[in-house]
Structures are given as C-alpha cells and as structure tokens.
Write a protein that holds these residues in place. Structure first.
Motif, PDB file in Angstrom:
ATOM      1  N   TYR A  67      -6.802   4.962   6.572  1.00 51.06           N
ATOM      2  CA  TYR A  67      -6.772   5.422   5.187  1.00 51.06           C
ATOM      3  C   TYR A  67      -7.193   6.887   5.125  1.00 51.06           C
ATOM      4  O   TYR A  67      -8.106   7.314   5.827  1.00 51.06           O
ATOM      5  CB  TYR A  67      -7.707   4.562   4.334  1.00 51.06           C
ATOM      6  CG  TYR A  67      -7.218   3.135   4.176  1.00 51.06           C
ATOM      7  CD1 TYR A  67      -6.362   2.794   3.134  1.00 51.06           C
ATOM      8  CD2 TYR A  67      -7.597   2.144   5.084  1.00 51.06           C
ATOM      9  CE1 TYR A  67      -5.898   1.492   2.985  1.00 51.06           C
ATOM     10  CE2 TYR A  67      -7.131   0.843   4.944  1.00 51.06           C
ATOM     11  CZ  TYR A  67      -6.280   0.525   3.899  1.00 51.06           C
ATOM     12  OH  TYR A  67      -5.822  -0.766   3.766  1.00 51.06           O
ATOM     13  N   THR A  68      -6.515   7.630   4.277  1.00 51.54           N
ATOM     14  CA  THR A  68      -6.767   9.071   4.206  1.00 51.54           C
ATOM     15  C   THR A  68      -8.210   9.376   3.817  1.00 51.54           C
ATOM     16  O   THR A  68      -8.739  10.430   4.185  1.00 51.54           O
ATOM     17  CB  THR A  68      -5.816   9.746   3.210  1.00 51.54           C
ATOM     18  OG1 THR A  68      -5.868   9.064   1.943  1.00 51.54           O
ATOM     19  CG2 THR A  68      -4.378   9.721   3.723  1.00 51.54           C
ATOM     20  N   SER A 126      -5.022   6.521   0.437  1.00 52.57           N
ATOM     21  CA  SER A 126      -6.054   5.816  -0.322  1.00 52.57           C
ATOM     22  C   SER A 126      -7.396   6.486  -0.092  1.00 52.57           C
ATOM     23  O   SER A 126      -7.640   7.069   0.960  1.00 52.57           O
ATOM     24  CB  SER A 126      -6.132   4.345   0.129  1.00 52.57           C
ATOM     25  OG  SER A 126      -7.273   3.713  -0.399  1.00 52.57           O
ATOM     26  N   ASP A 127      -8.271   6.392  -1.083  1.00 54.69           N
ATOM     27  CA  ASP A 127      -9.610   6.966  -0.966  1.00 54.69           C
ATOM     28  C   ASP A 127     -10.544   6.093  -0.125  1.00 54.69           C
ATOM     29  O   ASP A 127     -11.686   6.491   0.129  1.00 54.69           O
ATOM     30  CB  ASP A 127     -10.231   7.160  -2.356  1.00 54.69           C
ATOM     31  CG  ASP A 127      -9.543   8.268  -3.140  1.00 54.69           C
ATOM     32  OD1 ASP A 127      -8.956   9.165  -2.501  1.00 54.69           O
ATOM     33  OD2 ASP A 127      -9.593   8.224  -4.385  1.00 54.69           O
ATOM     34  N   GLU A 185       0.838  -1.200   0.000  1.00 53.16           N
ATOM     35  CA  GLU A 185       0.000   0.000   0.000  1.00 53.16           C
ATOM     36  C   GLU A 185       0.878   1.257   0.000  1.00 53.16           C
ATOM     37  O   GLU A 185       1.998   1.247   0.534  1.00 53.16           O
ATOM     38  CB  GLU A 185      -0.899   0.015   1.239  1.00 53.16           C
ATOM     39  CG  GLU A 185      -1.881  -1.146   1.319  1.00 53.16           C
ATOM     40  CD  GLU A 185      -3.092  -0.934   0.441  1.00 53.16           C
ATOM     41  OE1 GLU A 185      -3.702   0.154   0.490  1.00 53.16           O
ATOM     42  OE2 GLU A 185      -3.422  -1.857  -0.310  1.00 53.16           O
ATOM     43  N   LYS A 186       0.372   2.334  -0.563  1.00 54.97           N
ATOM     44  CA  LYS A 186       1.094   3.606  -0.561  1.00 54.97           C
ATOM     45  C   LYS A 186       0.940   4.271   0.803  1.00 54.97           C
ATOM     46  O   LYS A 186      -0.177   4.477   1.286  1.00 54.97           O
ATOM     47  CB  LYS A 186       0.554   4.530  -1.654  1.00 54.97           C
ATOM     48  CG  LYS A 186       1.302   5.858  -1.746  1.00 54.97           C
ATOM     49  CD  LYS A 186       0.729   6.732  -2.865  1.00 54.97           C
ATOM     50  CE  LYS A 186       1.477   8.067  -2.942  1.00 54.97           C
ATOM     51  NZ  LYS A 186       0.917   8.941  -4.010  1.00 54.97           N
ATOM     52  N   TYR A 209      -4.281  -8.733   0.448  1.00 54.44           N
ATOM     53  CA  TYR A 209      -3.976  -7.723   1.445  1.00 54.44           C
ATOM     54  C   TYR A 209      -4.607  -6.379   1.049  1.00 54.44           C
ATOM     55  O   TYR A 209      -4.805  -6.083  -0.107  1.00 54.44           O
ATOM     56  CB  TYR A 209      -2.467  -7.516   1.658  1.00 54.44           C
ATOM     57  CG  TYR A 209      -1.714  -8.724   2.081  1.00 54.44           C
ATOM     58  CD1 TYR A 209      -0.624  -9.169   1.344  1.00 54.44           C
ATOM     59  CD2 TYR A 209      -2.078  -9.435   3.217  1.00 54.44           C
ATOM     60  CE1 TYR A 209       0.089 -10.274   1.724  1.00 54.44           C
ATOM     61  CE2 TYR A 209      -1.370 -10.551   3.602  1.00 54.44           C
ATOM     62  CZ  TYR A 209      -0.291 -10.974   2.855  1.00 54.44           C
ATOM     63  OH  TYR A 209       0.417 -12.081   3.231  1.00 54.44           O
ATOM     64  N   GLY A 210      -4.850  -5.579   2.002  1.00 58.78           N
ATOM     65  CA  GLY A 210      -5.427  -4.280   1.719  1.00 58.78           C
ATOM     66  C   GLY A 210      -6.919  -4.329   1.467  1.00 58.78           C
ATOM     67  O   GLY A 210      -7.559  -3.293   1.453  1.00 58.78           O
ATOM     68  N   VAL A 211      -7.466  -5.504   1.258  1.00 59.76           N
ATOM     69  CA  VAL A 211      -8.907  -5.653   1.091  1.00 59.76           C
ATOM     70  C   VAL A 211      -9.474  -6.011   2.454  1.00 59.76           C
ATOM     71  O   VAL A 211      -9.260  -7.105   2.947  1.00 59.76           O
ATOM     72  CB  VAL A 211      -9.240  -6.755   0.067  1.00 59.76           C
ATOM     73  CG1 VAL A 211     -10.744  -6.907  -0.073  1.00 59.76           C
ATOM     74  CG2 VAL A 211      -8.603  -6.431  -1.278  1.00 59.76           C
TER      75      VAL A 211
END
Length: 263
Positions: free
Chosen positions: A110-111, A94-95, A55-56, A179-181
């Motif tokens: 998350y942002t 991330s949105d 992830e960023k 991942y990330g989900v």
C-alpha cells in the motif's frame, strides 16, 4: 449415516495431526499443516484476483518500478517453489501503512507504507517480513488451526471454494471477509517472520540495521496508540526492536552487492 460423519472427520483430523506434527517452520518451530501447497496457492491466487478488483491499483510507473526492484532483490535469493519469476507484485493506492504476501507468490504493497518506510532497506524490511509469512506457511498454519477448532464439521466442506469455509479461508490468508482488511497473525508468527525477513534482506544486500529504524518510524506513525503487548497479536514496538537488534548481532557477513532501488 449422517450422525457418523463427525466421528469420521475427527478421525481424519487425528490422522492428519499424526502425519504433520513433525512439520517444522524455517526457524524450527513445530507446526500442524493440514493443507497442500497447491491448495494454498490456489486460494492465494483467487483472493489476490479479488483484491485487485476491489482495491484501487496505483499506476505511477516510478513507484511500481521501485517496489518491484526491492521485491526482485529479495525473491532472487529464494529457490525451489518460490523462485523469483513466480512472484506477482501490485501496489495499491491507499493510505494504509501495510503490505501483505499470499501463498502462490502474491505481494501487495500500500502506498501509505512508503511514507513510513523511507528508503529501500526499510521497504525491504516489510516486504521481507511478509515473504517470511509465506515461506513459513503461516496461512496454512492458521487455516489448519481454524479447521481443528471446527472438528465437528464435515472435512469435505474444507475444499477450497466451499461456502461453509469461505470466511475461515480468508482469515487463514490474513484477509477480512470484505477483502482488503488485513488481519494480524499471532505474535509467534509475527516474530518468526521478523527473523526470516531479516535474514532474507541481509542476504539480498540490504542493511538489516534499517529494520530497527523502520520500526522506530512505525512507533512514531502510530502516535503511541499501540495497545498493550498482552492485548495485541503483534509484539510491541519496543520488543520488536530489541529482538531485531539481538538477531542482527547474530547475522553472518554477506558479500551480496547492495541493491540500487530508487523512487
């Protein structure tokens, strides 16, 4: 000899259930927990490291300081194995309107959430809720249920890092295979984390009434596209708000100074 192993596995599970059936969550709900805190912490740390690689990560200093400030105020109220200095916080660019917490004291925000949680109290609602999942050992509970559903498999393959249980372990942490989900917990667990998080944020000096405002914002952000409650693992927004209002009325008065976290 191999044909006897499923029976040995079943016997082990039965013994584990007998030993853990009396385990209770922070709200008194009975749980079956088959894994140690050490195993879950290790799994959480490994998964968090993988997320940070994929992830960023958001590098804005003010945003990171703000999220850290809210988190520190919450974790400062914890003791025992969950002491404040053991929590690692990362803000992902991330949105996604989401956050998560993993066993071992790992928190991701998350942002996109900061566009909906419009003040420190609302952000504390979400982070407190996610910490609630960790305190109530919901990942352990979910992974244990997965194990019980696969009684015919060898218990030895449950070892953390075992390929056969990789996907199941990720699901236990609320993470998808890639991942990330982020995968939702069950409704009982979500409601329980709402209660734990509400108590934690109030004790830390945040305004618990803002939890209602947060979920009103969430309802607006979803645009009315939330599935019917019976088809969702989350309580509906209206049910969640009603339940929170009922819990707020039960909260004692706390003398903790209000945190001053600003972005």
């Amino acid at each position: 000899m191999n044909r006897f192993r499923p029976f040995a596995a079943a016997g082990f599970i039965a013994s584990a259930i007998a030993l853990t059936a009396c385990s209770s969550s922070p709200t008194g709900r009975q749980q079956v927990l088959l894994f140690s805190e050490q195993d879950m912490s290790q799994l959480g740390a490994q998964s968090f490291d993988a997320l940070k690689e994929q992830e960023k990560i958001h590098t804005d200093a003010k945003t990171n300081q703000y999220v850290q400030c809210v988190t520190d105020a919450l974790t400062a109220r914890l003791g025992g194995p969950q002491v404040a200095d053991q929590w690692e916080v990362v803000v992902f660019d991330s949105d996604q309107v989401n956050a998560f917490a993993l066993p071992g004291g790992k928190i991701g925000v998350y942002t996109g959430l900061l566009n909906v949680a419009t003040n420190q109290d609302q952000l504390a609602t979400v982070i407190g809720h996610e910490i609630g999942h960790v305190l109530a050992q919901h990942s352990n509970e979910r992974l244990s249920r997965t194990q019980l559903a696969n009684m015919g498999l060898q218990i030895s393959s449950v070892a953390m890092g075992g390929a056969d249980y990789h996907d199941a372990a990720m699901a236990g942490l609320g993470l998808g295979v890639q991942y990330g989900v982020l995968m939702p917990y069950g409704r009982a667990q979500e409601s329980e984390s709402d209660i734990i998080g509400l108590r934690l944020m109030a004790e830390a000096g945040f305004d618990p009434n803002e939890s209602v405002s947060l979920w009103q914002n969430m309802a607006k952000a979803s645009g009315g596209n939330q599935p019917p409650e019976l088809l969702s693992t989350h309580p509906s927004h209206s049910t969640r708000i009603d339940d929170l209002r009922a819990e707020i009325a039960k909260l004692p008065s706390y003398s903790t100074a209000k945190p001053q976290c600003r972005m």
